[in-house]
Design a protein around this motif. Sequence first.
Motif, PDB file in Angstrom:
ATOM      1  N   ALA A   1      -5.079  -1.279   6.360  1.00  0.00           N
ATOM      2  CA  ALA A   1      -3.668  -1.083   6.696  1.00  0.00           C
ATOM      3  C   ALA A   1      -3.455  -1.363   8.180  1.00  0.00           C
ATOM      4  O   ALA A   1      -2.471  -2.016   8.575  1.00  0.00           O
ATOM      5  CB  ALA A   1      -3.216   0.325   6.339  1.00  0.00           C
TER       6      ALA A   1
ATOM      7  N   GLU B   1      -3.737  -5.109   8.610  1.00  0.00           N
ATOM      8  CA  GLU B   1      -2.501  -5.747   8.123  1.00  0.00           C
ATOM      9  C   GLU B   1      -1.358  -5.533   9.112  1.00  0.00           C
ATOM     10  O   GLU B   1      -0.573  -6.441   9.379  1.00  0.00           O
ATOM     11  CB  GLU B   1      -2.119  -5.186   6.755  1.00  0.00           C
ATOM     12  N   ARG B   2      -1.293  -4.326   9.637  1.00  0.00           N
ATOM     13  CA  ARG B   2      -0.225  -4.031  10.608  1.00  0.00           C
ATOM     14  C   ARG B   2      -0.406  -4.886  11.860  1.00  0.00           C
ATOM     15  O   ARG B   2       0.559  -5.422  12.410  1.00  0.00           O
ATOM     16  CB  ARG B   2      -0.224  -2.557  10.956  1.00  0.00           C
ATOM     17  N   GLU B   3      -1.653  -5.018  12.320  1.00  0.00           N
ATOM     18  CA  GLU B   3      -1.930  -5.837  13.493  1.00  0.00           C
ATOM     19  C   GLU B   3      -1.571  -7.298  13.224  1.00  0.00           C
ATOM     20  O   GLU B   3      -0.966  -7.964  14.069  1.00  0.00           O
ATOM     21  CB  GLU B   3      -3.423  -5.704  13.862  1.00  0.00           C
TER      22      GLU B   3
ATOM     23  N   GLY C   1       0.590  -8.336  11.009  1.00  0.00           N
ATOM     24  CA  GLY C   1       2.054  -8.377  10.917  1.00  0.00           C
ATOM     25  C   GLY C   1       2.701  -8.423  12.288  1.00  0.00           C
ATOM     26  O   GLY C   1       3.663  -9.165  12.524  1.00  0.00           O
TER      27      GLY C   1
END
Length: 164
Positions: free
Chosen positions: A37, A40-42, A44
């Motif tokens: 997560a 993925e956030r990084e 994004g």
Amino acid sequence: MNLLEDFSPGLFFMQAIILIILIVLLGKFAWKPILSALSEREEGIESALKAAENAKLEMARLEASNEAAAQDARAQRDEMLKDAREIKEQMIADAAGQAQEKADKIIASAQEAIESEKKAALADIKSQVADLSLDIAEKVTRKELSEKDAQLALIDKMLAEANI
């Protein structure tokens, strides 16, 4: 010191095994999803930053394109205004030329009319002068021809002048 006396190796190993199991379970079920997560956030955030940079570049390109289009529009407007001025000046020049031609025709026509009126007036004056001369000559001749000797003298005089 009481702590060392209460130490139990069996309890220690049990707690160590539970801790290892807990770490393995957390690593398998919690850390991987948390790390994925975060990853993925990084990603994004990175893609959002790239998209923002691309949007900024696109905006700069669009601004340059808009400025070029505005300059083209200004140039076209200036060209259209120049053409309109030239057409206006040409129309004015044509109208002035036509007006001058009409004025010249009117002047020529007036001069011709004046000349013909002048000729007619001169012809009329000549006719009147001729009529008056004939009237005067007739009156003078009647007076002179009333006497017989005067008639013969006048005839001789006229014959003499005709033979000259």
